[in-house]
Design a protein around this motif. Structure first.
Motif, PDB file in Angstrom:
ATOM      1  N   MET B 111       0.830  -1.211   0.000  1.00 12.09           N
ATOM      2  CA  MET B 111       0.000   0.000   0.000  1.00 12.09           C
ATOM      3  C   MET B 111       0.861   1.256   0.000  1.00 12.09           C
ATOM      4  O   MET B 111       0.487   2.275  -0.575  1.00 12.09           O
ATOM      5  N   ASN B 112       2.004   1.165   0.632  1.00 13.18           N
ATOM      6  CA  ASN B 112       2.926   2.298   0.585  1.00 13.18           C
ATOM      7  C   ASN B 112       3.508   2.454  -0.814  1.00 13.18           C
ATOM      8  O   ASN B 112       3.584   3.552  -1.362  1.00 13.18           O
ATOM      9  N   HIS B 113       3.867   1.318  -1.399  1.00 15.54           N
ATOM     10  CA  HIS B 113       4.509   1.364  -2.716  1.00 15.54           C
ATOM     11  C   HIS B 113       3.579   1.951  -3.779  1.00 15.54           C
ATOM     12  O   HIS B 113       3.990   2.741  -4.621  1.00 15.54           O
ATOM     13  N   CYS B 114       2.299   1.573  -3.711  1.00 16.12           N
ATOM     14  CA  CYS B 114       1.368   2.074  -4.736  1.00 16.12           C
ATOM     15  C   CYS B 114       0.627   3.334  -4.251  1.00 16.12           C
ATOM     16  O   CYS B 114      -0.254   3.839  -4.940  1.00 16.12           O
ATOM     17  N   GLU B 115       1.021   3.834  -3.072  1.00 17.69           N
ATOM     18  CA  GLU B 115       0.540   5.129  -2.594  1.00 17.69           C
ATOM     19  C   GLU B 115      -0.984   5.178  -2.489  1.00 17.69           C
ATOM     20  O   GLU B 115      -1.642   6.113  -2.951  1.00 17.69           O
ATOM     21  N   ALA B 116      -1.529   4.129  -1.869  1.00 13.68           N
ATOM     22  CA  ALA B 116      -2.988   4.023  -1.738  1.00 13.68           C
ATOM     23  C   ALA B 116      -3.538   5.181  -0.916  1.00 13.68           C
ATOM     24  O   ALA B 116      -3.000   5.513   0.142  1.00 13.68           O
ATOM     25  N   THR B 117      -4.615   5.770  -1.393  1.00 14.75           N
ATOM     26  CA  THR B 117      -5.234   6.875  -0.649  1.00 14.75           C
ATOM     27  C   THR B 117      -6.515   6.431   0.046  1.00 14.75           C
ATOM     28  O   THR B 117      -6.978   7.102   0.950  1.00 14.75           O
ATOM     29  N   VAL B 118      -7.097   5.319  -0.441  1.00 16.22           N
ATOM     30  CA  VAL B 118      -8.316   4.792   0.173  1.00 16.22           C
ATOM     31  C   VAL B 118      -8.152   3.285   0.320  1.00 16.22           C
ATOM     32  O   VAL B 118      -7.541   2.641  -0.543  1.00 16.22           O
ATOM     33  N   LEU B 119      -8.709   2.755   1.401  1.00 16.14           N
ATOM     34  CA  LEU B 119      -8.744   1.303   1.598  1.00 16.14           C
ATOM     35  C   LEU B 119     -10.186   0.890   1.859  1.00 16.14           C
ATOM     36  O   LEU B 119     -10.870   1.487   2.681  1.00 16.14           O
ATOM     37  N   ILE B 120     -10.634  -0.125   1.135  1.00 18.57           N
ATOM     38  CA  ILE B 120     -11.930  -0.754   1.425  1.00 18.57           C
ATOM     39  C   ILE B 120     -11.616  -2.133   1.983  1.00 18.57           C
ATOM     40  O   ILE B 120     -10.938  -2.928   1.330  1.00 18.57           O
ATOM     41  N   THR B 121     -12.086  -2.410   3.195  1.00 18.26           N
ATOM     42  CA  THR B 121     -11.655  -3.650   3.852  1.00 18.26           C
ATOM     43  C   THR B 121     -12.815  -4.357   4.548  1.00 18.26           C
ATOM     44  O   THR B 121     -13.658  -3.717   5.166  1.00 18.26           O
ATOM     45  N   ASP B 122     -12.846  -5.647   4.387  1.00 20.24           N
ATOM     46  CA  ASP B 122     -13.879  -6.464   5.023  1.00 20.24           C
ATOM     47  C   ASP B 122     -13.496  -6.672   6.489  1.00 20.24           C
ATOM     48  O   ASP B 122     -12.326  -6.908   6.802  1.00 20.24           O
ATOM     49  N   ARG B 123     -14.512  -6.624   7.354  1.00 21.08           N
ATOM     50  CA  ARG B 123     -14.284  -6.771   8.794  1.00 21.08           C
ATOM     51  C   ARG B 123     -13.471  -8.007   9.147  1.00 21.08           C
ATOM     52  O   ARG B 123     -12.673  -7.984  10.088  1.00 21.08           O
ATOM     53  N   GLU B 124     -13.650  -9.071   8.371  1.00 16.79           N
ATOM     54  CA  GLU B 124     -12.927 -10.312   8.670  1.00 16.79           C
ATOM     55  C   GLU B 124     -11.419 -10.090   8.720  1.00 16.79           C
ATOM     56  O   GLU B 124     -10.704 -10.794   9.424  1.00 16.79           O
ATOM     57  N   PHE B 125     -10.932  -9.126   7.953  1.00 12.29           N
ATOM     58  CA  PHE B 125      -9.485  -8.934   7.858  1.00 12.29           C
ATOM     59  C   PHE B 125      -8.951  -7.838   8.780  1.00 12.29           C
ATOM     60  O   PHE B 125      -7.789  -7.445   8.677  1.00 12.29           O
ATOM     61  N   ALA B 126      -9.809  -7.385   9.681  1.00 12.28           N
ATOM     62  CA  ALA B 126      -9.370  -6.359  10.625  1.00 12.28           C
ATOM     63  C   ALA B 126      -8.123  -6.786  11.416  1.00 12.28           C
ATOM     64  O   ALA B 126      -7.209  -5.975  11.619  1.00 12.28           O
ATOM     65  N   PRO B 127      -8.049  -8.065  11.811  1.00 12.98           N
ATOM     66  CA  PRO B 127      -6.869  -8.466  12.596  1.00 12.98           C
ATOM     67  C   PRO B 127      -5.541  -8.262  11.855  1.00 12.98           C
ATOM     68  O   PRO B 127      -4.526  -8.013  12.489  1.00 12.98           O
ATOM     69  N   VAL B 128      -5.549  -8.352  10.540  1.00 12.06           N
ATOM     70  CA  VAL B 128      -4.297  -8.120   9.815  1.00 12.06           C
ATOM     71  C   VAL B 128      -4.217  -6.677   9.315  1.00 12.06           C
ATOM     72  O   VAL B 128      -3.140  -6.089   9.214  1.00 12.06           O
ATOM     73  N   MET B 129      -5.371  -6.082   9.020  1.00  6.84           N
ATOM     74  CA  MET B 129      -5.349  -4.721   8.478  1.00  6.84           C
ATOM     75  C   MET B 129      -5.027  -3.681   9.548  1.00  6.84           C
ATOM     76  O   MET B 129      -4.424  -2.655   9.252  1.00  6.84           O
ATOM     77  N   ALA B 130      -5.423  -3.940  10.782  1.00  6.83           N
ATOM     78  CA  ALA B 130      -5.130  -2.965  11.845  1.00  6.83           C
ATOM     79  C   ALA B 130      -3.618  -2.771  11.993  1.00  6.83           C
ATOM     80  O   ALA B 130      -3.141  -1.628  11.911  1.00  6.83           O
ATOM     81  N   PRO B 131      -2.862  -3.851  12.162  1.00  9.32           N
ATOM     82  CA  PRO B 131      -1.403  -3.632  12.227  1.00  9.32           C
ATOM     83  C   PRO B 131      -0.813  -3.118  10.917  1.00  9.32           C
ATOM     84  O   PRO B 131       0.165  -2.354  10.933  1.00  9.32           O
ATOM     85  N   ALA B 132      -1.399  -3.500   9.782  1.00  4.18           N
ATOM     86  CA  ALA B 132      -0.882  -3.006   8.499  1.00  4.18           C
ATOM     87  C   ALA B 132      -1.036  -1.483   8.437  1.00  4.18           C
ATOM     88  O   ALA B 132      -0.114  -0.757   8.028  1.00  4.18           O
ATOM     89  N   LEU B 136       1.821   1.414   8.235  1.00  2.00           N
ATOM     90  CA  LEU B 136       1.720   2.401   7.164  1.00  2.00           C
ATOM     91  C   LEU B 136       1.812   3.819   7.758  1.00  2.00           C
ATOM     92  O   LEU B 136       2.471   4.709   7.200  1.00  2.00           O
ATOM     93  N   ARG B 137       1.148   3.990   8.898  1.00  2.00           N
ATOM     94  CA  ARG B 137       1.119   5.322   9.530  1.00  2.00           C
ATOM     95  C   ARG B 137       2.471   5.610  10.183  1.00  2.00           C
ATOM     96  O   ARG B 137       3.068   6.659   9.953  1.00  2.00           O
ATOM     97  N   GLU B 138       2.968   4.653  10.928  1.00  2.00           N
ATOM     98  CA  GLU B 138       4.156   4.929  11.739  1.00  2.00           C
ATOM     99  C   GLU B 138       5.445   4.905  10.932  1.00  2.00           C
ATOM    100  O   GLU B 138       6.342   5.702  11.168  1.00  2.00           O
ATOM    101  N   GLN B 139       5.521   3.972   9.988  1.00  2.00           N
ATOM    102  CA  GLN B 139       6.783   3.871   9.234  1.00  2.00           C
ATOM    103  C   GLN B 139       6.794   4.700   7.962  1.00  2.00           C
ATOM    104  O   GLN B 139       7.839   5.099   7.488  1.00  2.00           O
ATOM    105  N   HIS B 140       5.602   4.907   7.383  1.00  2.00           N
ATOM    106  CA  HIS B 140       5.573   5.582   6.079  1.00  2.00           C
ATOM    107  C   HIS B 140       4.810   6.899   6.110  1.00  2.00           C
ATOM    108  O   HIS B 140       4.757   7.597   5.101  1.00  2.00           O
ATOM    109  N   GLY B 141       4.204   7.209   7.230  1.00  2.00           N
ATOM    110  CA  GLY B 141       3.460   8.469   7.333  1.00  2.00           C
ATOM    111  C   GLY B 141       2.244   8.526   6.439  1.00  2.00           C
ATOM    112  O   GLY B 141       1.816   9.600   6.021  1.00  2.00           O
ATOM    113  N   ARG B 142       1.685   7.381   6.123  1.00  2.00           N
ATOM    114  CA  ARG B 142       0.491   7.346   5.254  1.00  2.00           C
ATOM    115  C   ARG B 142      -0.748   7.005   6.067  1.00  2.00           C
ATOM    116  O   ARG B 142      -0.733   6.063   6.854  1.00  2.00           O
TER     117      ARG B 142
END
Lengths: 548, 548
Positions: B111-132, B136-142
């Motif tokens: 997501m950093n590489h392709c400079e994503a500005t929006v994410l659409i995510t299914d609740r099922e994947f919250a456990p992996v998307m939250a740390p992702a 993204l925020r802490e290491q890449h400022g996105r």
């Protein structure tokens, strides 16, 4: 600049101009041993057809043909006609297929207009081509190079008009290594003249991109499988056979050629070669279902026919259903590469009775999947008509399967493409399911007492009478009503009916104001492609109206 | 200037940039009342799916999404995933479908590489998307805008990560009037990361023209009729579901969604919804033919499956034939939009026995009709190998169904498109009928005593043993031979076989030098998409070779 616009340019690996020539190379490469062309005793595989086409291309190049040069062909549906469709585009030249039923003057006019530099002509047409070439030389100072085709399947007379013979040319030129498309897919691929019921013919210029997409669109629309056996009942001179020379190449099918369109030859061809697909005008379908049933003996495969025609008589669609041929009804014009609309069959139609199925299938339908737009609009406001089955408007197309325009005729081009849509000149309604149903050509509508009368609707009623072979309904000036409908009728051989009986028949089917005020039993004038020339009938109706 | 280059320019009437979004508009316009999406209890017609997609597009636009912005999605095969494929391209934005099996670090990297500005995510994947998102925020400022999907068919846990909920967004935004393609068909439509067995993933950038043409190519290749019922066993995150979200739109079919790929769910879906088409990896096909036969009870329609895989085990092709599913074997990679080659079935194959048919169908085959080139070449000389079934080379593609390139990676792009062909990295031969037969990935070939050994060929032999569930053959360094083949094997539950027995089995099928020198019964490491990670096995084989 976006990250997606950097270092991601077109290269030879990921961009190739679309051209239907590509399909020929593929079939030769991967299905080279499979049959491509059958013509009487002649047989060619895909490898051979590609080679012959590449030899023709090499020969034409040696004769000086290059980008945007015009090559005219006067050919029936023979292997040479197929090869011309593969060779000429591969030279980035423009293919002009002449209507084999035209007279010498019109042929000369067209070849002069498109500045043909080479002519490929079948010996059968020498009697008309000799005077055409004479007119071209004497009146226009043009002397195209002439290549004569001496088809071994043709046993009639006909002299050779040039000094070059087709097979000799092929034998003396090594094939081009590849048949390539142009650098620019917007380049012209063909110029085809509309037969035109009035005025000079117009040269419809089509391009590689559109021909490619409509060739694909034919297969998608028809769910045509690989390796079809395709019978050439439709003249290839007519809008390049609706792009089917290229569709068949894409599917590595077999072209079954046919010099003459006759019931016995058609049905023999279908039986002998296992034909499963063909396209034709309604008149050819009539030949098929009206043929003696024993001519169909031994045809066991499912045969699928595609039919176009502004308003195919219901009797035709029913007739084909009864003999078990599966018919797909399409709609189009030369300006949209042949068919670009289709009465796409919904699953729910299967539950309807034959007569309702016939009505549903008889419509002009919806756009091909690869066309971008087809609808009915008010040509003044360019607003779509409501889908009420009542409000008339003009059928319009938009998309990549629309011609570049008319050759040397910017005024007609601009008018026909005005407002971002191609104007077909056909009047129609949108039914509640958004299928288009044609009502008439704009100029054929009859306006009586302020009401629009569709001449096609009245003709449909007449065709339902068993004695009627052909009919045409046109407007006759009327001091009280403005116009009234008058019907010209040809009867079937041996049939008889009175004018009064036909009027009574129509009264049972039509609103009173639509019933013809006069029935005239006269021969109906037709163009070389079999279209009824209503303008002549209008003149006739007008000139005789005073004295009746 | 030629007569064909004058007054025949592109206009809005005759030129529209190719975009698969066009198919959605057509199906909504002419088949709006027909089913488009089925998902558990949810049902949408084509009119509704278009409207939902147009609402999503309007919502994304309101959030600032425009041309060449990246929208990432982390979704299973749900209606929202279908809608994303229609809405994002209609904004001229770029769709990034995340592999739902990836870990947080890799997701953040992409997501950093392709400079994503929006994410659409299914609740099922919250456990992996939250740390992702945290990385993204802490290491890449996105901090992309996050839209949560709360699918009513999902009953598990999972928090909402953003402040926007999908259905609420749709309800609060009026639909865009039309879903239009871009002005330039070369514009990016999607970026998909290859899972990559070594090094950083590469972002494959595809374009509207290619997606349109491959969507059409799928239907042509498969002779897919109108109104198919298509089961989503293939993840849509994988090369945009091989372009089938758009193929199904073109044919006005029904998307049958599936959150989980399990034998019972698949066969229940096929039975309940009358599914007639699906695509899947070999492993999913194995699930189907290995399922208890009673799970297939009540499935009476002809079901057609498309399978890709470098070398599908012969057992899979035979297994599918035995249960009466019609299988088409295709070949491709993310860089060619999914499948771009097909083991096109010749009529003559029908006369062969099952085992020969399996061999013929198991090949990578020939190019899709809408691809311009597919062959096997020597990557040094770029000369095609002879069609002798022996000479190895690299599979290459050329044409409009090849990616633009790798995002922000001009070096890899240039290397992969060098010489006017896309280099797949797969080693193969051309058989005498010019069908491509894969032999190996370049890096997986084993060179023993100067002879090339195809690891796939050895694996094929092992798979023919009834006890083998999975296997992988890699090179092990050898002081005498350079390399020798070593096989890692997983057995089927309850099965047993000795190394000696497997070696004897291979000796019956392979030349002596190809027979594995060692058999190791160990768990085989796989990537998130189920690909075997041979580089890990090579490391393992290398590190343990000294002590044996």
């Amino acid at each position: 600049m976006s990250i997606y616009d950097q270092h991601l340019d077109k290269t030879a690996a990921n961009f190739v101009a679309l051209s239907p020539v590509s399909f020929v190379e593929r079939s030769a490469e991967v299905f080279g041993d499979l049959p491509a062309v059958v013509h009487g005793q002649r047989r060619y595989t895909w490898a051979q057809t590609r080679e012959r086409s590449a030899r023709l291309a090499a020969a034409l190049r040696a004769l000086g043909v290059g980008r945007m040069h015009t090559v005219s062909v006067m050919l029936p549906n023979t292997p040479e006609m197929v090869e011309a469709h593969y060779a000429v585009p591969a030279l980035n030249a423009v293919l002009n297929t002449l209507n084999t039923r035209l007279d010498a003057a019109l042929i000369a006019w067209q070849m002069n207009h498109c500045e043909a530099t080479v002519l490929i002509t079948d010996r059968e047409f020498a009697p008309v081509m000799a005077p055409a070439l004479k007119i071209l030389r004497e009146q226009h100072g043009r002397e195209p190079i002439v290549i004569d085709v001496c088809d071994s399947e043709y046993t009639g007379a006909g002299e050779c008009l040039g000094s070059l013979e087709y097979e000799t040319l092929l034998a003396t030129h090594a094939p081009l290594p590849t048949l390539d498309g142009p650098a620019d897919e917007w380049d012209a691929i063909a110029v085809s003249y509309t037969s035109g019921t009035t005025g000079d013919p117009k040269g419809v210029v089509t391009h590689h991109r559109g021909a490619y997409l409509n060739a694909v669109g034919n297969a998608v629309t028809w769910t045509m499988p690989q390796f079809p056996t395709y019978l050439w009942t439709l003249p290839m001179f007519h809008c390049n056979g609706w792009c089917f020379p290229w569709t068949v190449a894409m599917q590595a099918g077999t072209h079954v050629c046919l010099r003459r369109v006759e019931a016995r030859a058609i049905l023999d061809g279908i039986r002998t070669h296992g034909v499963d697909h063909y396209c034709a005008a309604p008149i050819v379908h009539s030949l098929i279902y009206n043929a003696p049933p024993e001519l169909r003996d031994g045809i066991t495969q499912q045969v699928r026919g595609m039919v176009a025609g502004a308003a195919p008589p219901a009797a035709m669609i029913e007739g084909m259903a009864k003999i078990g041929f599966d018919i797909t009804h399409v709609y189009g014009l030369t300006e949209v590469y042949g068919p670009a609309g289709v009465a796409a069959k919904r699953a729910s139609w299967a539950a309807e009775g034959l007569s309702e199925q016939t009505r549903l299938n008889g419509r002009q339908g919806v756009r091909y999947p690869l066309q971008e737009g087809m609808t009915v609009m008010n040509p003044e406001t360019m607003a779509e008509v409501p889908a009420d089955g009542q409000t008339m408007g003009e059928i319009m197309f938009r998309g990549n399967v629309v011609m570049k325009g008319y050759l040397k005729n910017p005024k007609a081009t601009e008018a026909s493409l005005a407002g971002g849509w191609f104007h077909t000149g056909d009047l129609a309604v949108l039914e509640s399911d958004r299928y288009v149903k044609i009502k008439d050509r704009s100029k054929d509508v009859i306006i009586s007492g302020g009401e629009n009368i569709s001449s096609i609707e009245v003709e449909d009623a007449l065709y339902r009478h068993a004695a009627v072979a052909a009919c045409a309904v046109v407007a006759k000036p009327d001091p009280k009503w403005g116009e009234t409908p008058v019907a010209y009728v040809e009867l079937k051989a041996g049939a008889s009916v009175t004018a009064e009986e036909l009027v009574a028949h129509c009264k049972g089917l039509l609103a009173g104001y639509k019933v013809p005020r006069e029935i005239r039993f006269e021969e109906i004038p037709k163009t070389s492609t079999g279209k009824i020339q209503k303008f002549q009938l209008r003149e006739r109706a007008k000139s005789t109206s005073a004295i009746e």
